[in-house]
Design an enzyme around this catalytic site. Structure first.
Site, PDB file in Angstrom:
ATOM      1  N   ASN A  71      -6.406   4.467   8.498  1.00  0.00           N
ATOM      2  CA  ASN A  71      -6.000   3.062   8.458  1.00  0.00           C
ATOM      3  C   ASN A  71      -6.802   2.349   7.382  1.00  0.00           C
ATOM      4  O   ASN A  71      -7.893   2.795   6.993  1.00  0.00           O
ATOM      5  CB  ASN A  71      -6.253   2.397   9.814  1.00  0.00           C
ATOM      6  CG  ASN A  71      -5.744   0.959   9.857  1.00  0.00           C
ATOM      7  OD1 ASN A  71      -4.642   0.670   9.409  1.00  0.00           O
ATOM      8  ND2 ASN A  71      -6.550   0.047  10.383  1.00  0.00           N
ATOM      9  N   HIS A 110      -8.252  -1.623   6.546  1.00  0.00           N
ATOM     10  CA  HIS A 110      -8.469  -2.938   7.164  1.00  0.00           C
ATOM     11  C   HIS A 110      -9.040  -3.877   6.107  1.00  0.00           C
ATOM     12  O   HIS A 110      -9.961  -3.492   5.381  1.00  0.00           O
ATOM     13  CB  HIS A 110      -9.430  -2.817   8.345  1.00  0.00           C
ATOM     14  CG  HIS A 110      -9.652  -4.105   9.063  1.00  0.00           C
ATOM     15  ND1 HIS A 110      -8.692  -4.664   9.886  1.00  0.00           N
ATOM     16  CD2 HIS A 110     -10.699  -4.959   9.068  1.00  0.00           C
ATOM     17  CE1 HIS A 110      -9.150  -5.804  10.376  1.00  0.00           C
ATOM     18  NE2 HIS A 110     -10.370  -6.008   9.897  1.00  0.00           N
ATOM     19  N   GLU A 136     -11.217   2.604  19.461  1.00  0.00           N
ATOM     20  CA  GLU A 136     -11.795   1.277  19.254  1.00  0.00           C
ATOM     21  C   GLU A 136     -11.073   0.574  18.113  1.00  0.00           C
ATOM     22  O   GLU A 136     -10.987   1.103  16.999  1.00  0.00           O
ATOM     23  CB  GLU A 136     -13.291   1.388  18.930  1.00  0.00           C
ATOM     24  CG  GLU A 136     -13.972   0.041  18.734  1.00  0.00           C
ATOM     25  CD  GLU A 136     -15.429   0.186  18.337  1.00  0.00           C
ATOM     26  OE1 GLU A 136     -16.060  -0.859  18.077  1.00  0.00           O
ATOM     27  OE2 GLU A 136     -15.929   1.322  18.283  1.00  0.00           O
ATOM     28  N   ILE A 164      -1.207  -2.394  17.884  1.00  0.00           N
ATOM     29  CA  ILE A 164      -2.385  -1.798  18.511  1.00  0.00           C
ATOM     30  C   ILE A 164      -1.926  -0.527  19.211  1.00  0.00           C
ATOM     31  O   ILE A 164      -1.018  -0.555  20.040  1.00  0.00           O
ATOM     32  CB  ILE A 164      -3.029  -2.775  19.504  1.00  0.00           C
ATOM     33  CG1 ILE A 164      -3.554  -4.014  18.762  1.00  0.00           C
ATOM     34  CG2 ILE A 164      -4.161  -2.091  20.264  1.00  0.00           C
ATOM     35  CD1 ILE A 164      -4.101  -5.092  19.673  1.00  0.00           C
ATOM     36  N   LEU A 165      -2.538   0.582  18.868  1.00  0.00           N
ATOM     37  CA  LEU A 165      -2.093   1.885  19.349  1.00  0.00           C
ATOM     38  C   LEU A 165      -2.812   2.277  20.635  1.00  0.00           C
ATOM     39  O   LEU A 165      -3.994   1.978  20.821  1.00  0.00           O
ATOM     40  CB  LEU A 165      -2.353   2.939  18.270  1.00  0.00           C
ATOM     41  CG  LEU A 165      -1.625   2.688  16.951  1.00  0.00           C
ATOM     42  CD1 LEU A 165      -2.146   3.603  15.862  1.00  0.00           C
ATOM     43  CD2 LEU A 165      -0.117   2.871  17.137  1.00  0.00           C
ATOM     44  N   MET A 186       1.438  -3.134  12.088  1.00  0.00           N
ATOM     45  CA  MET A 186       0.830  -4.189  12.893  1.00  0.00           C
ATOM     46  C   MET A 186       1.048  -3.951  14.383  1.00  0.00           C
ATOM     47  O   MET A 186       1.666  -4.748  15.099  1.00  0.00           O
ATOM     48  CB  MET A 186       1.385  -5.549  12.470  1.00  0.00           C
ATOM     49  CG  MET A 186       1.168  -5.872  11.010  1.00  0.00           C
ATOM     50  SD  MET A 186      -0.580  -5.822  10.534  1.00  0.00           S
ATOM     51  CE  MET A 186      -1.176  -7.285  11.399  1.00  0.00           C
ATOM     52  N   THR A 213      -9.759   5.500  15.661  1.00  0.00           N
ATOM     53  CA  THR A 213     -10.201   5.918  16.985  1.00  0.00           C
ATOM     54  C   THR A 213      -9.683   4.904  17.998  1.00  0.00           C
ATOM     55  O   THR A 213      -8.988   3.959  17.638  1.00  0.00           O
ATOM     56  CB  THR A 213     -11.732   6.005  17.063  1.00  0.00           C
ATOM     57  OG1 THR A 213     -12.295   4.694  16.850  1.00  0.00           O
ATOM     58  CG2 THR A 213     -12.288   6.970  16.017  1.00  0.00           C
ATOM     59  N   ASN A 271       0.828  -1.204   0.000  1.00  0.00           N
ATOM     60  CA  ASN A 271       0.000   0.000   0.000  1.00  0.00           C
ATOM     61  C   ASN A 271       0.867   1.261   0.000  1.00  0.00           C
ATOM     62  O   ASN A 271       0.507   2.272  -0.607  1.00  0.00           O
ATOM     63  CB  ASN A 271      -0.957  -0.004   1.194  1.00  0.00           C
ATOM     64  CG  ASN A 271      -2.242  -0.734   0.891  1.00  0.00           C
ATOM     65  OD1 ASN A 271      -2.923  -0.443  -0.087  1.00  0.00           O
ATOM     66  ND2 ASN A 271      -2.591  -1.701   1.740  1.00  0.00           N
TER      67      ASN A 271
END
Length: 223
Positions: A106, A108, A142, A91-92, A89, A140, A15
């Protein structure tokens, strides 16, 4: 004026290559590519395009919060207007996401809200879905839950495997992601009151359809 953009990667960077080929440097001035893995092939793609690269290995930090603080410092040194997650890869943390609220995108590999997390292609096949795809969304707190911007759709074929399905979805991502980012760069796309908005109007919860949007764009060009 070209939009100062930082792209975060962890792997092959396909990408990232789509951004380089489509938008850099006239629309998206990619000022840095940052990876959490030194062996990410995307770093080579960036170097070949003359884009500065940096590696910040998450294994050098005791926890997620300390890593994200260091990552934010690297990003901020480039004063970006847009931050792109392109196969990053990690998780923020909530603090990191809040720091880049409204300018963090992002992609997905599923038709969100279906199949957040990993193994999306296998899960779509196991569920007997008729179609699959990818979603570009604002990030966000989530996980994979931010407002959708645009989705690409591909039919699921009777003989599909997770690998063959992934390959077809990935091909659409390379059109989808730069186009969605271009809407942000042009000022048409913004995150407003928790909604992805195009030209000031809220986008439907599942996002714009790539195929329909491309058709509309061709129609406008021919008018």
């Amino acid at each position: 004026m070209s939009c100062r953009t930082v792209i975060l990667i962890s792997g092959s960077g396909s990408n990232l290559q789509a951004f380089i080929d489509t938008l850099h440097p006239q629309q998206a001035d990619i000022v840095a590519v940052i990876s959490n893995r030194a062996d990410a092939y995307g770093l080579e793609r960036a170097a070949q395009a003359g884009i500065p690269t940096q590696v910040l290995d998450h294994r050098d930090f005791p926890d997620r919060a300390s890593y994200d603080l260091a990552l934010a410092a690297l990003i901020d040194a480039h004063t970006p207007e847009l931050v792109i997650l392109a196969g990053f890869m990690r998780i923020l943390t909530a603090g990191f996401v809040a720091r880049y609220h409204g300018r963090l995108l992002n992609i997905h590999p599923s038709l969100l809200p279906k199949y957040t997390g990993l193994h999306t292609h296998r899960r779509a096949l196991e569920a007997g879905d008729q179609e699959h795809g990818a979603t570009v969304h604002f990030v966000t707190e989530e996980l994979d839950g931010g407002p959708a911007i645009m989705q690409s759709h591909v039919p699921i074929l009777a003989d599909d495997t997770p690998e063959s399905l992934a390959e077809r979805v990935r091909a659409t991502e390379h059109r989808l992601y730069p186009l969605a980012a271009m809407l942000y760069i042009s000022g048409r796309l913004r995150l407003m009151d928790g909604h992805a908005c195009l030209d000031g109007n809220a986008i439907a919860p599942c996002g714009l359809r790539l195929d329909q949007f491309e058709t509309d764009m061709r129609g406008h060009r021919n008018d």
